[in-house]
Design a protein around this motif. Structure first.
Motif, PDB file in Angstrom:
ATOM      1  N   VAL A 156       1.473  -3.247  -5.346  1.00 44.57           N
ATOM      2  CA  VAL A 156       1.280  -1.944  -4.700  1.00 44.57           C
ATOM      3  C   VAL A 156       2.616  -1.273  -4.570  1.00 44.57           C
ATOM      4  O   VAL A 156       3.607  -1.943  -4.460  1.00 44.57           O
ATOM      5  CB  VAL A 156       0.710  -2.134  -3.310  1.00 44.57           C
ATOM      6  CG1 VAL A 156       0.696  -0.840  -2.556  1.00 44.57           C
ATOM      7  CG2 VAL A 156      -0.681  -2.690  -3.367  1.00 44.57           C
ATOM      8  N   SER A 157       2.725  -0.054  -4.379  1.00 42.64           N
ATOM      9  CA  SER A 157       4.021   0.536  -4.478  1.00 42.64           C
ATOM     10  C   SER A 157       4.730   0.737  -3.184  1.00 42.64           C
ATOM     11  O   SER A 157       4.217   0.669  -2.133  1.00 42.64           O
ATOM     12  CB  SER A 157       3.905   1.803  -5.272  1.00 42.64           C
ATOM     13  OG  SER A 157       4.021   2.928  -4.546  1.00 42.64           O
ATOM     14  N   LEU A 217      13.699  -2.985  -4.482  1.00 42.16           N
ATOM     15  CA  LEU A 217      12.575  -2.322  -5.105  1.00 42.16           C
ATOM     16  C   LEU A 217      12.180  -1.133  -4.247  1.00 42.16           C
ATOM     17  O   LEU A 217      12.563  -1.029  -3.116  1.00 42.16           O
ATOM     18  CB  LEU A 217      11.412  -3.297  -5.243  1.00 42.16           C
ATOM     19  CG  LEU A 217      11.715  -4.419  -6.216  1.00 42.16           C
ATOM     20  CD1 LEU A 217      10.562  -5.378  -6.301  1.00 42.16           C
ATOM     21  CD2 LEU A 217      12.039  -3.880  -7.580  1.00 42.16           C
ATOM     22  N   PRO A 218      11.348  -0.238  -4.820  1.00 39.48           N
ATOM     23  CA  PRO A 218      11.090   1.018  -4.140  1.00 39.48           C
ATOM     24  C   PRO A 218      10.060   1.080  -3.059  1.00 39.48           C
ATOM     25  O   PRO A 218       9.506   2.123  -2.874  1.00 39.48           O
ATOM     26  CB  PRO A 218      10.672   1.943  -5.275  1.00 39.48           C
ATOM     27  CG  PRO A 218      10.146   1.060  -6.305  1.00 39.48           C
ATOM     28  CD  PRO A 218      10.818  -0.265  -6.137  1.00 39.48           C
ATOM     29  N   GLY A 219       9.643   0.205  -2.334  1.00 40.33           N
ATOM     30  CA  GLY A 219       8.695   0.491  -1.303  1.00 40.33           C
ATOM     31  C   GLY A 219       7.503  -0.403  -1.431  1.00 40.33           C
ATOM     32  O   GLY A 219       7.618  -1.490  -1.947  1.00 40.33           O
ATOM     33  N   PRO A 220       6.271  -0.030  -1.044  1.00 38.47           N
ATOM     34  CA  PRO A 220       5.158  -0.913  -1.169  1.00 38.47           C
ATOM     35  C   PRO A 220       4.623  -1.113  -2.569  1.00 38.47           C
ATOM     36  O   PRO A 220       4.386  -0.149  -3.181  1.00 38.47           O
ATOM     37  CB  PRO A 220       4.109  -0.291  -0.309  1.00 38.47           C
ATOM     38  CG  PRO A 220       4.788   0.708   0.503  1.00 38.47           C
ATOM     39  CD  PRO A 220       6.091   1.025  -0.131  1.00 38.47           C
ATOM     40  N   THR A 238       5.643  -5.421   4.438  1.00 43.86           N
ATOM     41  CA  THR A 238       6.440  -4.750   3.423  1.00 43.86           C
ATOM     42  C   THR A 238       5.601  -3.715   2.737  1.00 43.86           C
ATOM     43  O   THR A 238       4.587  -4.019   2.174  1.00 43.86           O
ATOM     44  CB  THR A 238       6.945  -5.754   2.373  1.00 43.86           C
ATOM     45  OG1 THR A 238       7.693  -6.739   3.044  1.00 43.86           O
ATOM     46  CG2 THR A 238       7.796  -5.083   1.358  1.00 43.86           C
ATOM     47  N   GLY A 239       6.032  -2.486   2.742  1.00 46.03           N
ATOM     48  CA  GLY A 239       5.237  -1.451   2.131  1.00 46.03           C
ATOM     49  C   GLY A 239       5.553  -1.270   0.685  1.00 46.03           C
ATOM     50  O   GLY A 239       5.390  -0.189   0.156  1.00 46.03           O
ATOM     51  N   ALA A 240       6.047  -2.226  -0.023  1.00 42.58           N
ATOM     52  CA  ALA A 240       6.388  -2.079  -1.416  1.00 42.58           C
ATOM     53  C   ALA A 240       5.173  -1.782  -2.260  1.00 42.58           C
ATOM     54  O   ALA A 240       4.076  -2.095  -1.879  1.00 42.58           O
ATOM     55  CB  ALA A 240       7.055  -3.328  -1.897  1.00 42.58           C
ATOM     56  N   PRO A 241       5.361  -1.217  -3.512  1.00 46.74           N
ATOM     57  CA  PRO A 241       4.247  -0.898  -4.390  1.00 46.74           C
ATOM     58  C   PRO A 241       3.404  -2.115  -4.706  1.00 46.74           C
ATOM     59  O   PRO A 241       3.932  -3.200  -4.799  1.00 46.74           O
ATOM     60  CB  PRO A 241       4.894  -0.382  -5.664  1.00 46.74           C
ATOM     61  CG  PRO A 241       6.319  -0.259  -5.381  1.00 46.74           C
ATOM     62  CD  PRO A 241       6.632  -0.948  -4.073  1.00 46.74           C
ATOM     63  N   LEU A 242       2.124  -1.935  -4.944  1.00 46.13           N
ATOM     64  CA  LEU A 242       1.245  -3.058  -5.231  1.00 46.13           C
ATOM     65  C   LEU A 242       1.183  -3.350  -6.713  1.00 46.13           C
ATOM     66  O   LEU A 242       1.160  -2.458  -7.532  1.00 46.13           O
ATOM     67  CB  LEU A 242      -0.177  -2.750  -4.746  1.00 46.13           C
ATOM     68  CG  LEU A 242      -0.304  -2.525  -3.242  1.00 46.13           C
ATOM     69  CD1 LEU A 242      -1.729  -2.170  -2.895  1.00 46.13           C
ATOM     70  CD2 LEU A 242       0.158  -3.722  -2.465  1.00 46.13           C
ATOM     71  N   ALA A 243       1.107  -4.642  -7.037  1.00 48.34           N
ATOM     72  CA  ALA A 243       0.987  -5.050  -8.431  1.00 48.34           C
ATOM     73  C   ALA A 243      -0.287  -5.850  -8.610  1.00 48.34           C
ATOM     74  O   ALA A 243      -0.817  -6.400  -7.666  1.00 48.34           O
ATOM     75  CB  ALA A 243       2.195  -5.890  -8.809  1.00 48.34           C
ATOM     76  N   ALA A 244      -0.755  -5.938  -9.826  1.00 49.93           N
ATOM     77  CA  ALA A 244      -1.951  -6.720 -10.109  1.00 49.93           C
ATOM     78  C   ALA A 244      -1.542  -7.977 -10.845  1.00 49.93           C
ATOM     79  O   ALA A 244      -0.547  -7.996 -11.528  1.00 49.93           O
ATOM     80  CB  ALA A 244      -2.899  -5.902 -10.967  1.00 49.93           C
ATOM     81  N   PRO A 278       2.666  -8.237  -2.904  1.00 52.12           N
ATOM     82  CA  PRO A 278       3.867  -8.427  -3.706  1.00 52.12           C
ATOM     83  C   PRO A 278       4.741  -9.557  -3.215  1.00 52.12           C
ATOM     84  O   PRO A 278       4.817  -9.807  -2.037  1.00 52.12           O
ATOM     85  CB  PRO A 278       4.613  -7.111  -3.541  1.00 52.12           C
ATOM     86  CG  PRO A 278       4.056  -6.497  -2.334  1.00 52.12           C
ATOM     87  CD  PRO A 278       2.718  -7.098  -2.063  1.00 52.12           C
ATOM     88  N   PRO A 279       5.420 -10.227  -4.140  1.00 50.76           N
ATOM     89  CA  PRO A 279       6.341 -11.278  -3.766  1.00 50.76           C
ATOM     90  C   PRO A 279       7.617 -10.708  -3.208  1.00 50.76           C
ATOM     91  O   PRO A 279       8.009  -9.629  -3.607  1.00 50.76           O
ATOM     92  CB  PRO A 279       6.629 -11.948  -5.101  1.00 50.76           C
ATOM     93  CG  PRO A 279       6.330 -10.914  -6.095  1.00 50.76           C
ATOM     94  CD  PRO A 279       5.350  -9.968  -5.519  1.00 50.76           C
ATOM     95  N   GLN A 280       8.338 -11.381  -2.334  1.00 55.19           N
ATOM     96  CA  GLN A 280       9.623 -10.897  -1.784  1.00 55.19           C
ATOM     97  C   GLN A 280      10.653 -11.025  -2.876  1.00 55.19           C
ATOM     98  O   GLN A 280      10.760 -12.039  -3.490  1.00 55.19           O
ATOM     99  CB  GLN A 280      10.070 -11.744  -0.595  1.00 55.19           C
ATOM    100  CG  GLN A 280       9.204 -11.540   0.609  1.00 55.19           C
ATOM    101  CD  GLN A 280       9.590 -10.324   1.382  1.00 55.19           C
ATOM    102  OE1 GLN A 280      10.438  -9.592   1.001  1.00 55.19           O
ATOM    103  NE2 GLN A 280       8.956 -10.101   2.477  1.00 55.19           N
TER     104      GLN A 280
END
Length: 327
Positions: free
Chosen positions: A26-27, A13-16, A49-55, A6-8
């Protein structure tokens, strides 16, 4: 499905979650991609960063889907429309590549109007809708991101990427059950999807279900060996559940493999402090804080990285030189 780091983002935002090769997510929430260096886990979202994951979707010919319409579109009875922008059809491949590169490099303010132009020329391109939705999320517009992901789902109903990305946006809004439903949709079709498993773990943790979160993180790591952030998150869940020996073993193993992995070093700092090994805790903290100073910020740990409460409290006690709580 291509899940990227994920980008900074400045917005909380809520986490990975991840970024563009298909759409972004990713989340845990989102943060900019960080290049992996020696001793840094390449699979760790944002490295620490454990923020949510994205595709992310990478080609105009490969849609990255979204189906349902967002609230404004539902009210209007039509899908969200791309803004009118002057662009010629022959420019589409060039514009798509420029938009993709700007997104991948974290230049989101520049990427957004480029995606607008792509969609003015190709309103049926699901990948472009999903990618624009990811950019909107990083710019602090989760509702707009959801609308774009849902448009992508309409255009490409079987693609899992928009579900992953919509889940990430729903996490940003604290809509945990909606996010979980999107991740379950993916896992019903592919039970070994590591990004969906990881993001679901973050949702379960946000709901206080740490046993379920641990199991999701373990499954994500099993599905994608080398997914260091999933393993670190599993260790933190074990810390929360009181299984300190297993948590310590996992964290030390991660640090041996990835000496520059700040998340594992910060987590081990908290764990060692809690069990009274202050000297060794200090040495790991010197490394962790030098690698990523955000671990000093309690709010960041809670809202973005989404550590469990016990590790956060232990680390805060360490930082204030307080004694561990009596058991």
């Amino acid at each position: 499905m291509a899940a990227l780091v994920p980008p900074q983002v400045p917005a909380p935002l809520p986490g990975p979650s991840a970024l563009l090769a298909g759409p972004l997510a990713v989340s845990g929430a989102a943060a900019p991609a960080v290049a992996a260096g020696a001793g840094t886990p390449a699979e760790a979202p944002g490295s620490s960063t454990g923020a949510p994951l994205a595709a992310a979707a990478g080609e105009p010919s490969r849609p990255a889907g979204s189906t349902a319409m967002g609230p404004e579109a539902r009210a209007a009875g039509a899908p969200p429309a791309a803004p009118a922008v002057t662009a010629r059809p022959g420019e589409l491949p060039f514009l798509f590549e420029r938009a993709l590169q700007a997104s991948r490099s974290g230049r989101f303010g520049e990427a957004l109007p480029l995606w607008d132009q792509v969609l003015s020329l190709a309103p049926g391109d699901a990948a472009a809708w999903s990618n624009r939705g990811n950019v909107r999320l990083t710019l602090g517009d989760p509702e707009g991101a959801i609308a774009d992901q849902e448009r992508a789902m309409q255009l490409d109903p079987l693609n899992p990427d928009p579900h992953l990305n919509r889940g990430t946006a729903e996490e940003a809004l604290g809509r945990w059950q909606d996010a979980a439903a999107d991740y379950h949709w993916i896992l019903e079709r592919d039970p070994a999807d590591a990004s969906a498993l990881y993001n679901l773990g973050n949702v379960e943790g946000s709901l206080g279900h740490w046993s379920q979160a641990r199991d999701c993180f373990d499954a994500a790591f099993s599905a994608r060996p080398g997914f260091a952030m999933a393993r670190s998150s599993a260790a933190l869940a074990r810390f929360q559940l009181g299984d300190l020996a297993a948590a310590e073993t996992e964290l030390r193993s991660l640090i041996r493999r990835y000496p520059l992995f700040a998340d594992a070093r910060a987590a081990l700092t908290a764990l060692l402090w809690q069990r009274g090994a202050g000297g060794e805790a200090e040495s790991h903290w010197v490394a962790a804080s030098g690698l990523d100073p955000r671990y000093r910020q309690e709010e960041w740990l809670q809202q973005t990285r989404r550590w469990p409460p016990e590790p956060i409290q232990a680390l805060q006690q360490f930082l204030t030189l307080a004694s561990p709580r009596p058991s």
